[in-house]
Scaffold this motif. Structure first.
Motif, mmCIF file in Angstrom:
data_model
loop_
_atom_site.group_PDB
_atom_site.id
_atom_site.type_symbol
_atom_site.label_atom_id
_atom_site.label_comp_id
_atom_site.label_asym_id
_atom_site.label_seq_id
_atom_site.Cartn_x
_atom_site.Cartn_y
_atom_site.Cartn_z
ATOM 1 N N ARG A 1 0.823 -1.221 0.000
ATOM 2 C CA ARG A 1 0.000 0.000 0.000
ATOM 3 C C ARG A 1 0.852 1.264 0.000
ATOM 4 N N LEU A 2 2.107 1.134 0.446
ATOM 5 C CA LEU A 2 3.010 2.291 0.470
ATOM 6 C C LEU A 2 3.744 2.520 -0.849
ATOM 7 N N LEU A 3 3.805 1.501 -1.699
ATOM 8 C CA LEU A 3 4.599 1.605 -2.925
ATOM 9 C C LEU A 3 4.265 2.832 -3.775
ATOM 10 N N PRO A 4 2.978 3.172 -3.973
ATOM 11 C CA PRO A 4 2.682 4.343 -4.808
ATOM 12 C C PRO A 4 3.209 5.656 -4.223
ATOM 13 N N ARG A 5 3.572 5.652 -2.949
ATOM 14 C CA ARG A 5 4.031 6.885 -2.299
ATOM 15 C C ARG A 5 5.543 7.062 -2.355
ATOM 16 N N VAL A 6 6.258 6.113 -2.958
ATOM 17 C CA VAL A 6 7.713 6.225 -3.053
ATOM 18 C C VAL A 6 8.051 7.257 -4.129
ATOM 19 N N ASP A 7 8.566 8.403 -3.690
ATOM 20 C CA ASP A 7 8.842 9.483 -4.646
ATOM 21 C C ASP A 7 10.121 10.246 -4.297
ATOM 22 N N ASP A 8 10.979 9.675 -3.429
ATOM 23 C CA ASP A 8 12.190 10.393 -3.026
ATOM 24 C C ASP A 8 13.237 10.300 -4.132
ATOM 25 N N ASP A 9 14.253 11.135 -4.020
ATOM 26 C CA ASP A 9 15.348 11.110 -4.990
ATOM 27 C C ASP A 9 16.639 10.579 -4.366
ATOM 28 N N LEU A 10 16.525 9.837 -3.278
ATOM 29 C CA LEU A 10 17.701 9.249 -2.631
ATOM 30 C C LEU A 10 18.316 8.200 -3.554
ATOM 31 N N PRO A 11 19.650 8.172 -3.681
ATOM 32 C CA PRO A 11 20.280 7.294 -4.669
ATOM 33 C C PRO A 11 20.433 5.845 -4.226
ATOM 34 N N TRP A 12 20.085 5.546 -2.996
ATOM 35 C CA TRP A 12 20.294 4.203 -2.469
ATOM 36 C C TRP A 12 18.944 3.548 -2.133
ATOM 37 N N GLY A 13 18.983 2.230 -1.998
ATOM 38 C CA GLY A 13 17.802 1.495 -1.534
ATOM 39 C C GLY A 13 16.630 1.514 -2.482
ATOM 40 N N ASN A 14 16.898 1.520 -3.788
ATOM 41 C CA ASN A 14 15.811 1.659 -4.752
ATOM 42 C C ASN A 14 15.360 0.347 -5.363
ATOM 43 N N ALA A 15 15.632 -0.760 -4.692
ATOM 44 C CA ALA A 15 15.221 -2.060 -5.230
ATOM 45 C C ALA A 15 13.711 -2.140 -5.420
ATOM 46 N N CYS A 16 12.955 -1.484 -4.548
ATOM 47 C CA CYS A 16 11.494 -1.559 -4.663
ATOM 48 C C CYS A 16 10.997 -0.883 -5.937
ATOM 49 N N ARG A 17 11.807 0.058 -6.477
ATOM 50 C CA ARG A 17 11.440 0.695 -7.747
ATOM 51 C C ARG A 17 12.097 -0.008 -8.931
ATOM 52 N N ARG A 18 13.286 -0.564 -8.699
ATOM 53 C CA ARG A 18 14.087 -1.102 -9.790
ATOM 54 C C ARG A 18 13.742 -2.559 -10.091
ATOM 55 N N THR A 19 13.306 -3.319 -9.090
ATOM 56 C CA THR A 19 13.088 -4.757 -9.240
ATOM 57 C C THR A 19 11.642 -5.057 -9.592
ATOM 58 N N PRO A 20 11.382 -5.630 -10.768
ATOM 59 C CA PRO A 20 10.007 -5.991 -11.122
ATOM 60 C C PRO A 20 9.433 -6.997 -10.117
ATOM 61 N N GLY A 21 8.197 -6.749 -9.687
ATOM 62 C CA GLY A 21 7.550 -7.668 -8.756
ATOM 63 C C GLY A 21 8.242 -7.756 -7.413
ATOM 64 N N TYR A 22 8.856 -6.660 -6.975
ATOM 65 C CA TYR A 22 9.704 -6.654 -5.774
ATOM 66 C C TYR A 22 9.028 -7.306 -4.573
ATOM 67 N N LEU A 23 7.827 -6.892 -4.256
ATOM 68 C CA LEU A 23 7.196 -7.416 -3.037
ATOM 69 C C LEU A 23 6.699 -8.848 -3.217
ATOM 70 N N GLU A 24 6.316 -9.222 -4.434
ATOM 71 C CA GLU A 24 5.905 -10.605 -4.651
ATOM 72 C C GLU A 24 7.111 -11.548 -4.608
ATOM 73 N N VAL A 25 8.293 -11.040 -4.940
ATOM 74 C CA VAL A 25 9.521 -11.816 -4.750
ATOM 75 C C VAL A 25 9.688 -12.145 -3.266
ATOM 76 N N GLN A 26 9.468 -11.136 -2.420
ATOM 77 C CA GLN A 26 9.615 -11.355 -0.976
ATOM 78 C C GLN A 26 8.552 -12.333 -0.468
ATOM 79 N N ARG A 27 7.338 -12.167 -0.956
ATOM 80 C CA ARG A 27 6.260 -13.048 -0.498
ATOM 81 C C ARG A 27 6.539 -14.498 -0.924
ATOM 82 N N ALA A 28 6.961 -14.677 -2.172
ATOM 83 C CA ALA A 28 7.244 -16.032 -2.657
ATOM 84 C C ALA A 28 8.377 -16.674 -1.865
ATOM 85 N N THR A 29 9.409 -15.886 -1.548
ATOM 86 C CA THR A 29 10.531 -16.402 -0.760
ATOM 87 C C THR A 29 10.063 -16.827 0.623
#
Length: 414
Positions: free
Chosen positions: A283-311
């Motif tokens: 529910r928080l994903l649509p609110r990610v709008d910072d310009d910080l250069p680190w920790g961007n896997a949630c934006r860069r990785t397709p299906g990021y949260l479903e990867v975590q759920r499947a694991t």
């Protein structure tokens, strides 16, 4: 009767399909290695080794086993006698000390250093380089990047000692991100000592920067190490600490902490909490709008949260649910992200084995083994070891022998 499965698995990986073939091959190997035509290992002896009371081989036989199979007897299910010391024990200790010195060298440079002018533009330079390193990690795996990123961290550390005011604060922030990446690379390479050291460096630099987002990020990084160590309660503790002041954190850091806490919950067997945390993060994903250069896997990785759920589902033994999610994830993960695809496919193969679909598991493993050799990712090798365990029910069947042959090159390179 219980069996020495470790020795049996090593035999199959070596291509020795029967006990008789193994005894003959080891005899020939030992005669050549020791230059002793009297050296012999009988089929009866090998059969005892694979039984429930393997005993302990003579020292010269132990040396031959190690040379032929790449492992010492204590790693192959034999009963270690009191006082046994590996012949290369002292050499190993020296190598470990040298490796740790190398791991820490970039972060423990003695000061003071000669003062120099530090231009604020260097902050942007290092931030831009960081994004390139993240992309390269997806393509290359850890080993080719550790030296490069560590050297850049060392330069940042040197500049921090001369910088002042906001320039110094900015370099500390980017330095924490570099330290976090070095820690991740060591973790992916399977060096948990190196990973833990660099996660500690990340935490120190984050605290010095006074940046609450980086401090939370550093705690999540430490939780990642604890996840790989199987310490679910520590994972939860660290993530809860990161979320103590959640309202002060950018959504990205909160998402990272929630998904990592879900991994902790999966390690302690709490399926309901896994879903709750990942749903909250989603529910928080649509609110990610910072310009910080680190920790961007949630934006860069397709299906990021479903990867975590499947694991997490895989850890919880929910093989059907995990398998379905991996199919969805792999449909959208690009072929260029080879290391990540390899890890995901290995987990998909384990889910297939747990769902009693061994042929599908082995077919997936063919591709994973190639990627594992290319990237030298210890995470991927670890996932393949998990797959081996899940496939034990078929180890005597043709499909089990196929898997042992497929994974042979991974073991040799690992």
């Amino acid at each position: 009767m219980s069996r020495n499965d470790a020795l049996r698995a090593a035999r199959l990986r070596a291509g020795w399909r029967t006990i008789e073939a193994a005894a003959k091959a080891l005899t020939e190997h030992g005669q050549q290695l020791l230059d002793d035509h009297q050296f012999t290992v009988s089929s009866r002896t090998w059969r005892r080794w694979e039984g429930d009371r393997p005993g302990w081989p003579a020292e010269e036989t132990a040396i031959v086993i190690h040379d032929a199979l790449g492992r010492w007897p204590e790693d192959l299910g034999f009963t270690t006698p009191p006082g046994w010391i590996r012949p290369e024990h002292h050499e190993e200790e020296q190598v470990r000390r040298q490796a740790f010195t190398s791991v820490t060298a970039a972060a423990l440079v003695a000061g003071p250093v000669a003062p120099q002018h530090v231009d604020p533009a260097l902050i942007d330079y290092f931030q831009q380089q960081l994004e390139g390193h993240y992309r390269a990690d997806m393509f290359l795996g850890p080993h080719d990047l550790i030296g490069t990123v560590s050297a850049q961290y060392q330069l940042i550390d040197k500049l921090v000692r001369s910088a002042k005011g906001e320039t110094r604060r900015g370099l500390l922030r980017v330095g924490a991100a570099y330290a976090a990446l070095v820690g991740w690379l060591y973790q992916d390479a399977g060096d948990m000592d190196g990973a833990a050291f660099w996660r500690g460096v990340t935490q120190e630099i984050a605290m010095r920067s006074r940046d609450p987002h980086l401090i939370g990020y550093a705690l999540v990084n430490q939780a990642q190490v604890r996840t790989d160590l199987g310490d679910g309660h520590a994972v939860v503790d660290l993530c809860e600490a990161a979320l103590d002041d959640a309202d002060q954190l950018v959504p990205k850091v909160r998402i990272m902490a929630m998904q990592q806490q879900a991994h902790g919950a999966s390690l302690t067997g709490e399926r309901g909490l896994v879903d709750q945390l990942i749903d909250q993060a989603d529910r928080l994903l649509p609110r990610v709008d910072d310009d910080l250069p680190w920790g961007n896997a949630c934006r860069r990785t397709p299906g990021y949260l479903e990867v975590q759920r499947a694991t997490c589902y895989g850890r919880l033994g929910l093989s059907a649910e995990a398998g379905a999610l991996w199919s969805q994830v792999l449909a959208i993960v690009p072929e260029t992200a080879r290391r990540d695809r390899g890890v995901y496919m290995a987990r998909q193969a384990t889910a297939a084995a747990a769902a009693r679909e061994p042929d599908q598991a082995v077919e997936i493993a063919r591709t994973v083994a190639t990627i594992a050799v290319e990237t030298r990712s210890a995470r991927m090798r670890r996932e393949l070891v998990t797959l081996e365990r899940a496939m034990r029910a078929w180890q005597d069947a043709p499909v089990g022998r196929d898997l042992a042959e497929i994974l042979g090159p991974v073991t040799e390179r690992g």
